[in-house]
Design an enzyme around this catalytic site. Structure first.
Site, PDB file in Angstrom:
ATOM      1  N   TYR A 124      96.264  22.726 -93.469  1.00 47.48           N
ATOM      2  CA  TYR A 124      96.320  23.768 -94.566  1.00 47.48           C
ATOM      3  C   TYR A 124      94.849  24.176 -95.012  1.00 47.48           C
ATOM      4  O   TYR A 124      94.260  23.152 -95.466  1.00 47.48           O
ATOM      5  CB  TYR A 124      97.301  23.325 -95.623  1.00 47.48           C
ATOM      6  CG  TYR A 124      97.377  24.342 -96.712  1.00 47.48           C
ATOM      7  CD1 TYR A 124      98.171  25.737 -96.523  1.00 47.48           C
ATOM      8  CD2 TYR A 124      96.695  24.215 -97.767  1.00 47.48           C
ATOM      9  CE1 TYR A 124      97.941  26.655 -97.803  1.00 47.48           C
ATOM     10  CE2 TYR A 124      96.613  24.900 -98.790  1.00 47.48           C
ATOM     11  CZ  TYR A 124      97.380  26.274 -98.776  1.00 47.48           C
ATOM     12  OH  TYR A 124      97.339  27.062 -99.862  1.00 47.48           O
ATOM     13  N   HIS A 125      94.497  25.261 -94.851  1.00 49.44           N
ATOM     14  CA  HIS A 125      93.346  25.824 -95.444  1.00 49.44           C
ATOM     15  C   HIS A 125      93.265  26.182 -96.827  1.00 49.44           C
ATOM     16  O   HIS A 125      93.897  27.142 -97.177  1.00 49.44           O
ATOM     17  CB  HIS A 125      92.888  27.115 -94.731  1.00 49.44           C
ATOM     18  CG  HIS A 125      91.193  27.117 -94.766  1.00 49.44           C
ATOM     19  ND1 HIS A 125      90.645  27.650 -95.970  1.00 49.44           N
ATOM     20  CD2 HIS A 125      90.330  27.195 -94.108  1.00 49.44           C
ATOM     21  CE1 HIS A 125      89.475  27.636 -95.941  1.00 49.44           C
ATOM     22  NE2 HIS A 125      88.973  27.728 -94.558  1.00 49.44           N
ATOM     23  N   GLY A 126      92.692  25.280 -97.938  1.00 45.42           N
ATOM     24  CA  GLY A 126      92.764  25.511 -99.115  1.00 45.42           C
ATOM     25  C   GLY A 126      91.817  26.539 -99.485  1.00 45.42           C
ATOM     26  O   GLY A 126      91.050  27.208 -98.816  1.00 45.42           O
ATOM     27  N   GLY A 193      92.786  29.619 -91.333  1.00 46.35           N
ATOM     28  CA  GLY A 193      91.408  29.949 -91.635  1.00 46.35           C
ATOM     29  C   GLY A 193      90.857  30.611 -92.824  1.00 46.35           C
ATOM     30  O   GLY A 193      91.802  30.520 -94.074  1.00 46.35           O
ATOM     31  N   GLU A 196      94.056  32.324 -94.985  1.00 54.18           N
ATOM     32  CA  GLU A 196      94.773  31.466 -95.655  1.00 54.18           C
ATOM     33  C   GLU A 196      93.876  30.826 -97.173  1.00 54.18           C
ATOM     34  O   GLU A 196      94.641  30.939 -98.240  1.00 54.18           O
ATOM     35  CB  GLU A 196      95.078  30.390 -94.887  1.00 54.18           C
ATOM     36  CG  GLU A 196      96.142  29.242 -95.462  1.00 54.18           C
ATOM     37  CD  GLU A 196      96.712  28.451 -94.694  1.00 54.18           C
ATOM     38  OE1 GLU A 196      98.048  28.548 -93.935  1.00 54.18           O
ATOM     39  OE2 GLU A 196      96.298  27.498 -94.197  1.00 54.18           O
TER      40      GLU A 196
END
Length: 324
Positions: A124-126, A193, A196
């Protein structure tokens, strides 16, 4: 001749606009006012909005400068795979890992799920991929293992390219990715990417497009996919400006980066799920969906939603991880 007519028309329109502006404001000499503006103040607003990125960029520039001196001192003329680069990688790894321990009490749960051979870590991209950076550092500092990372080609700017190369960032073409995997390395990819990173929120919704490139790479290289999720990542850093207009602008340019704030010393725990094995009977679309569900399962199990900064700070005092 056409250019001359166009220039004259523009000049006439500009003169009319300035005249109207003078009448409306009551200023007799706008030129005097404009000359009194210090260019620094014009740059101040974007500098304040993007101060975190400015700091990260300057830190990377400084690191690249140090690495350049190291390169010249040791006469490194070969590729980035030269063994002489191992020591700088260790320095960077230990520095980043120490920061993670002190500032975030960083932990990794499920390290045993990483294969000894190649594989793709999907995460997951924070708002800022600090968790992934900490994982890269921990793997290298403690295991001596490189985790290569897919990065946007526009990140390889002059002044920072060397440090990105040294820590294993690559442009995410299919050829590059398969080559890394064929050499037996791990590769990290965030399918969501920048989209997100910009537009997900404290509910940790996965914002993936319709692309299945990472899944196709896994099928072509015949490697497993390992899901990863980090608890409280959105409480460490958050983005501002998630408006429809800016989302529309991002979709048109794919370059928009929203301002972020944070740096809060919240508890960060990275959970590495069980690998999704290579299955030649799966299509890229089916494999991508399995990877997405696996990350959502980790999120649902370990992340309280919506995220809360104060709660994430209090979790620094928990000695053991809890299922949520």
């Amino acid at each position: 001749m056409a250019a001359s007519i166009s220039d004259t028309s523009w000049l006439q329109n500009s003169t009319l606009f300035i005249h109207m502006l003078k009448n409306w404001t009551g200023f007799e000499d706008l030129g005097e006012y404009a000359s009194s503006i210090n260019p620094f103040w014009i740059l101040l607003l974007p500098m304040l909005l993007y101060h975190s990125y400015c700091f990260i960029f300057l830190l990377n520039c400084f690191t690249s400068f140090v690495l350049y001196i190291y390169k010249k001192k040791h006469n490194i003329s070969g590729s980035i795979y030269d063994p002489l680069w191992e020591k700088p990688r260790q320095w960077i790894g230990h520095f980043v890992e120490t920061f993670g321990k002190i500032w975030h009490g960083y932990e990794v749960i499920g390290m045993e799920n990483l294969p000894k051979g190649p594989g793709i870590i999907v995460f997951y991209h924070g708002a800022f991929v600090l968790d992934y950076i900490l994982l890269v550092a921990r793997l290298y500092a403690q295991k001596g293992r490189s985790l290569y990372s897919v990065a946007h080609r526009d990140m390889f700017l002059p002044g920072v390219k060397l440090v990105l190369d040294v820590v294993g960032c690559i442009v995410g073409t299919k050829v590059n990715c398969v080559e890394i995997l064929k050499k037996g390395h791990l590769l990290g990819i965030a399918p969501g990417g920048l989209r997100e990173g910009n537009f997900s929120d404290e509910y940790y919704s996965l914002v993936w497009g319709s692309g299945t490139g990472f899944a196709q790479v896994a099928l072509d290289a015949k490697v497993p996919i390992i899901p990863m999720f980090t608890q409280n990542l959105r409480e460490a850093y958050r983005t501002v400006g998630k408006t429809r207009l800016l989302k529309w602008l991002y979709e048109r340019t794919k370059l928009l980066v929203l301002p972020l704030y944070g740096g809060f010393p919240v508890k960060l725990r990275t959970y590495i799920g069980e690998p999704i094995p290579y299955d030649p009977n799966l299509t890229a679309k089916e494999l991508a969906e399995k990877a997405k569900i696996a990350i959502e399962d980790l999120r649902n199990k370990y992340q309280k939603r919506p995220g809360n900064i104060l709660r994430a700070l209090s979790e620094r005092f928990y000695k053991h991880h809890k299922n949520n």
